[in-house]
Design a protein around this motif. Structure first.
Motif, PDB file in Angstrom:
ATOM      1  N   ARG A 101      -0.227   1.371  -5.945  1.00  0.00           N
ATOM      2  CA  ARG A 101      -0.372   0.083  -4.513  1.00  0.00           C
ATOM      3  C   ARG A 101      -0.743  -1.474  -5.918  1.00  0.00           C
ATOM      4  N   HIS A 151       2.828  -2.642  -7.113  1.00  0.00           N
ATOM      5  CA  HIS A 151       3.958  -3.338  -6.025  1.00  0.00           C
ATOM      6  C   HIS A 151       2.836  -4.322  -5.626  1.00  0.00           C
ATOM      7  N   HIS A 171       5.019  -7.131  -3.897  1.00  0.00           N
ATOM      8  CA  HIS A 171       5.635  -6.245  -2.765  1.00  0.00           C
ATOM      9  C   HIS A 171       4.371  -5.914  -1.361  1.00  0.00           C
ATOM     10  N   GLU A 221       3.773  -5.888   1.037  1.00  0.00           N
ATOM     11  CA  GLU A 221       4.403  -4.504   2.518  1.00  0.00           C
ATOM     12  C   GLU A 221       4.852  -3.178   2.283  1.00  0.00           C
ATOM     13  N   ARG A 222       4.677  -3.236   1.014  1.00  0.00           N
ATOM     14  CA  ARG A 222       5.279  -1.597   0.199  1.00  0.00           C
ATOM     15  C   ARG A 222       4.207  -0.640   0.304  1.00  0.00           C
ATOM     16  N   ASP A 223       3.540  -0.095   1.439  1.00  0.00           N
ATOM     17  CA  ASP A 223       2.535   0.462   1.322  1.00  0.00           C
ATOM     18  C   ASP A 223       3.161   2.099   2.293  1.00  0.00           C
ATOM     19  N   CYS A 234       3.832   5.638   2.015  1.00  0.00           N
ATOM     20  CA  CYS A 234       4.192   6.767   0.600  1.00  0.00           C
ATOM     21  C   CYS A 234       4.686   8.104   1.763  1.00  0.00           C
ATOM     22  N   HIS A 276      12.234   3.417   6.253  1.00  0.00           N
ATOM     23  CA  HIS A 276      11.034   2.143   5.747  1.00  0.00           C
ATOM     24  C   HIS A 276      12.111   1.959   4.629  1.00  0.00           C
ATOM     25  N   ASP A 300       9.325  -0.917   2.781  1.00  0.00           N
ATOM     26  CA  ASP A 300       8.584  -0.907   2.800  1.00  0.00           C
ATOM     27  C   ASP A 300       7.941   0.690   2.130  1.00  0.00           C
ATOM     28  N   LEU A 301       8.652   1.143   1.373  1.00  0.00           N
ATOM     29  CA  LEU A 301       8.170   2.264   0.552  1.00  0.00           C
ATOM     30  C   LEU A 301       7.682   2.260  -0.592  1.00  0.00           C
ATOM     31  N   ALA A 302       6.666   2.876  -0.856  1.00  0.00           N
ATOM     32  CA  ALA A 302       5.578   2.607  -1.945  1.00  0.00           C
ATOM     33  C   ALA A 302       5.916   3.744  -2.965  1.00  0.00           C
ATOM     34  N   GLY A 304      11.080   2.580  -4.055  1.00  0.00           N
ATOM     35  CA  GLY A 304       9.701   2.787  -4.165  1.00  0.00           C
ATOM     36  C   GLY A 304       9.308   3.530  -5.996  1.00  0.00           C
TER      37      GLY A 304
END
Length: 956
Positions: A574, A577, A582, A584-586, A588, A632, A635-637, A666
């Motif tokens: 997290r 990112h 980033h 917005e990448r949240d 999982c 996603h 927003d892919l983490a 991701g």
């Protein structure tokens, strides 16, 4: 075993079971394996590099005397340290009673009615208390938490890190001047404070309550024998640690923290809670209560990821309280406080300025410009003080302090101790404090003595009134009490524990030997680096070996549980990112086959969970994965993969999964809980992982200890190294600064977490070497596949991989048998107790199943004994299907069978006593009888009792 599987060699079996696409091209580059004698000599040499001084640094860590009878018969006893978490209560009554003693001790001392069965450490427990206040208060998303500036700096750092991950505001303020303006969900105070101050918090607590805020007090348990407890001051929650109750310093841990709450919060309480229920005959019996709160059950709906507690250390602390009783604890507190008063008096006479004049055990003084010189002079004299800042030094006394130490400390500051005062500490009437060493006198007569704090803060209420804290006063009594409790339990010293996912394997005695050596156990976590060379070298070597084993570039040993390792690894992703812009990448992604705590850890790291389906054969559903990635993409983490999966299979397309997630921007988290199926064969850092945590209490031989200690190191690829957990006291030994917001944030109070048990894994890897570690993995695969093959005709194996093989564990599917007979997986688990076995993992990851993991440390005879038991149980199920026994009257539904039931004159069951107690012939030679029959869990949840019941509850 190979013949039964149809393979000519172990290599052939492994080549078939483990996908070629993940195999390492080269073996492990580790030092040659060493013998037990060699590793013990090596550890002696490393221990000799540490400098053992009298530790007066304090800051939440105190010297203590572990009574030898407790050291030898709890901390060093395999009956206690090889036990599993007491999820099967009928075979855990001994450790459950010990943990109930712990809960009662904490509840009494804190003045709050409900306490849990321990937490991981004080700082993370404080963070959990903050989360508990936020969800229980519901004051609104914009309401902030206010923490007093007089908390230990490491605690502030951990709370800030947790709050930052979840996106809520924490304000640090001097609460002695009142509350800041604005919406507040809760406040956190500390008693005594970081500077040693004992303060009357009643005004700020009342103000907080008037404004709708909840209150947490971090309290030193020993001080609560003298000081008004948090519950009586109006606190909703109390947290702290029990280290000074007989648990060595251990270079920072493991130590059992505690968390207690007022009525109404028990169902929101994180951690495990021991409760009292009853068995089939109505006898009182202990069990873990309200288990549906646990995060491996709640998954993404969980509000905590405290999966591993510190049961072994909580048991140690509880036995310390049992052994000393209230009068003994008060006497220790009186002597500790008397030493602090003696030093304070000497320093004032010498013209040294005290920062605080109300204190318990810690004296903080101003020595303008001379702090470093004073600390250095003290070190030369043989003791460590706390270097707060260039002008300030703290001295913290404890149970181990003597008059001679006080005199020597005073001399460093240029002071002298009055001879009359210095000889008074062992007397019942203490001339220094005017206090009494008898808890009975103080509590019954209201004689509180004269202390160096406000008389209004002197405790007058009773504590530890239950008979258990008054009935064990000799070594003989303690020895027999510990033996009696141990005899009620099943641990690895008696039997195989075939738990899938939890890897209950034996650990050698040589691995355990060093952890209680004073040169390792007596080191303070904030001792100067030049005194900890042996510890740091051991840790450096272990880190290098684990990096080689996993294929990553960096590692942190700070997380003190697998759940904390998961959290730290996801937090690193997290923060990576965020650092790259980033936010917005949240999202999982978590496959349904992942480890149970994964989802909870992701939520607490500030991520949103999206579940990926599995195919009917247990593999990741690639079509669903692609759909979720596409949905996603922006927003892919991360994806969080357990490998091999919790279904007990190797996903052959794991590299493809990793590639797809990487292509979408991701990161890949490969849960290392099942690393014992990979060591020496494959490295997650090579086949696509960016981060993995390891469970040293699984793959690397640290014993579970009845539910902790654990260690969950987090290993990462190079780009994530800057985001590994930070130093909670970035100022080093001074502990004056809080870790920076950028980079990694600490997850617990010390840089190396539960360092005290790292010599176990160090010795394990060193003695196994590359070949031994690889052979262990291969043997685990062999054992699991042998069990699966032998039992497949009796219980279907739910998921398999190539050619019907499994990884290191297998899932036995009872659902069709349940439909035909009514016999549940729980019935089988309870019946296994009559055969002298702990049950496999029950109803996880698939309801109605049993997950079996024999591990590499069980010999063929023990594996055959387990197979024999399971086949016998299948025959009893067939008797029910055939109508020979009704389900309710069967040995399965009435299992387990304690001796009191078997010998009762009231036996009226349609099967014989022999079938109930001795279902196979070999049990006549060596039989374990559980102390209770099947426990009514629902009754215990409806009628919650989580403190020691009175003796009359057991009459009849």
């Amino acid at each position: 075993m190979l013949d039964a599987l149809g393979y000519a060699s172990l290599d052939e079996l492994v080549d078939t079971a483990v996908p070629a696409g993940i195999r390492s091209s080269a073996g492990l580059d580790l030092p040659p394996a060493r013998s037990e004698e060699q590793i013990l000599a090596d550890l002696r040499e490393l221990a000799g590099r540490n400098v053992l001084k009298t530790q007066l640094i304090g800051q939440g860590f105190s010297g203590t005397h572990t009574p030898p009878v407790i050291l030898r018969n709890v901390l060093e006893s395999p009956a206690w340290y090889t036990a599993y978490t007491p999820y099967q209560p009928e075979i855990s009554q001994g450790r459950l009673e010990a943990l109930l003693n712990f809960q009662t001790m904490v509840a009494d001392l804190t003045g709050l009615p409900v306490a849990n069965a321990s937490m991981l450490d004080e700082s993370s427990a404080a963070a959990e208390a903050v989360l508990l206040m936020r969800r229980a208060n519901r004051a609104g998303a914009d309401a902030r938490t206010v923490i007093d500036a007089n908390l230990f700096p490491q605690t502030i750092a951990v709370i800030r890190g947790r709050a930052d991950a979840l996106g809520f505001e924490v304000e640090v303020a001097d609460l002695s001047t009142g509350l800041p303006e604005g919406a507040i969900s809760g406040i956190v105070l500390q008693q005594p404070g970081d500077d040693g101050a004992v303060q009357d918090h009643s005004t700020v607590i009342a103000e907080a309550k008037d404004r709708g805020a909840m209150v947490t007090v971090i309290a030193d348990l020993l001080s609560l024998t003298l000081i008004v407890p948090p519950g009586e001051q109006g606190a909703d929650i109390a947290v702290g640690n029990t280290q000074r109750f007989g648990v060595p310093l251990f270079y920072g841990g493991p130590h059992a923290a505690y968390l207690a709450v007022r009525e109404g919060l028990e169902r929101s309480l994180p951690g495990r809670l021991v409760g009292v229920s009853k068995d089939q005959q109505g006898r009182p019996a202990y069990r873990l209560a309200l288990q549906t709160r646990e995060q491996h059950i709640r998954r993404e709906k969980a509000t905590s990821n405290i999966c591993t507690a510190q049961a072994l250390l909580a048991i140690t602390a509880s036995m310390y309280a049992v052994y000393h009783g209230p009068e003994g604890l008060r006497g220790i507190a009186e002597r500790t406080h008397a030493h602090a008063r003696a030093l304070a008096g000497a320093l004032e006479k010498a013209g040294v300025e005290l920062v605080r004049h109300a204190y318990f055990d810690t004296i903080r003084v101003r020595v303008p410009g001379r702090a470093a010189a004073v600390v250095a002079a003290a070190a030369t004299a043989g003791f460590n003080l706390r270097h707060v800042d260039p002008d300030t030094v703290s001295v913290s006394f404890d149970e181990t302090t003597t008059d001679e130490i006080v005199t020597a400390v005073a001399a460093v500051f240029g002071g002298t101790i009055d001879s009359t005062a210095s000889s008074s500490c062992a007397q019942s009437q203490n001339p220094i404090t005017g206090g009494v060493d008898s808890a009975t006198d103080a509590q019954n007569d209201g004689v509180a003595g004269s202390y160096a704090f406000d008389p209004a803060l002197v405790r007058t209420s009773a504590y530890l009134t239950h008979p258990i804290f008054h009935s064990v006063r000799s070594e003989t009594q303690m020895l027999r009490y510990l033996r009696r409790l141990a005899d009620r339990d099943l641990a690895l010293d008696r039997t195989m524990i075939p738990l899938g996912s939890c890897t209950m394997k034996l650990n050698s005695t040589a691995e355990m030997a060093a952890i209680s050596w004073p040169e390792f156990a007596g080191i303070h976590p904030y001792a100067p680096a030049d005194q900890t060379a042996g510890w740091r070298e051991l840790i450096r070597r272990l880190e290098d070996w684990l990096i080689e084993i996993t294929g990553y570039d960096g590692i942190s040993l700070q997380p003190n549980a697998g759940s904390q390792g998961e959290y730290a690894g996801l937090l690193a992703i997290r923060r990576y990112h965020l650092a790259n812009g980033h936010a917005e990448r949240d999202i999982c992604l978590i496959p349904a086959s992942a480890h149970g705590t994964n989802a909870a850890s992701a939520v607490l790291a500030g991520l949103r969970v999206v579940v990926v389906k599995n195919t009917p054969d247990g593999h990741i559903d690639m079509a669903d994965l692609e759909a979720k990635i596409a949905e996603h993409a922006g927003d892919l983490a991360a994806i969080m993969i357990t490998y091999p999966s919790t279904y007990g299979v190797y996903d052959v397309d794991v590299r493809e999964v990793c590639d797809k997630v990487h292509a979408a921007g991701g990161q890949v988290y490969i849960d290392g809980a099942n690393m014992n199926a990979l060591v020496g064969l494959a490295k997650p850092g090579e086949f696509g992982g960016d981060v993995s945590h390891l469970n040293l209490h699984k793959t690397f031989a640290i014993p579970h200890g009845g539910g902790g200690p654990g260690v969950g190191p987090v290993a990462v690829a190079e780009h994530l190294v800057p985001y590994l957990p930070g130093d909670p006291v970035a100022g080093g030994a001074s502990g004056t600064s809080i870790s920076a917001s950028e980079g990694g944030v600490p997850v617990v109070a010390t840089l190396f977490g539960s360092a005290g048990v790292l010599p176990i894994s160090y010795a394990y890897v060193a003695m196994m070497g590359a070949d031994g570690l690889t052979r262990a993995t291969e043997s685990a695969l062999l054992s699991a596949n042998y069990v699966a093959a032998r039992l497949r005709d009796h219980f279907p194996v739910l998921f398999t991989g190539n050619r019907g093989l499994v990884a290191h564990e297998c899932i036995l599917d009872l659902r069709e048998l349940t439909a035909a007979s009514g016999v549940t997986a729980e019935d089988v688990a309870k019946r296994l107790i009559d055969f002298g076995f702990h049950a496999p993992t029950l109803a996880f990851p698939v309801a109605g199943t049993l997950m079996v993991e024999p591990t590499e440390s069980e010999d063929l005879a023990e594996i055959e004994r387990f197979i024999e038991a399971m086949i016998a149980i299948r025959a009893e199920i067939d008797d029910i299907v055939a109508g020979i026994h009704a389900l309710e009257d069967s040995p399965l539904r009435n299992a387990p069978h304690p001796a009191a039931v078997v010998v009762s004159d009231d036996w009226d069951r349609p099967y014989t006593r022999e079938q109930g107690a001795f279902p196979v012939e070999r049990l006549r030679v060596d039989k374990y009888f559980p102390p209770v029959s099947r426990i009514d869990g629902a009754f215990g949840d409806r009628n919650l009792v989580c403190a020691c019941p009175p003796p009359e509850a057991f009459e009849g």
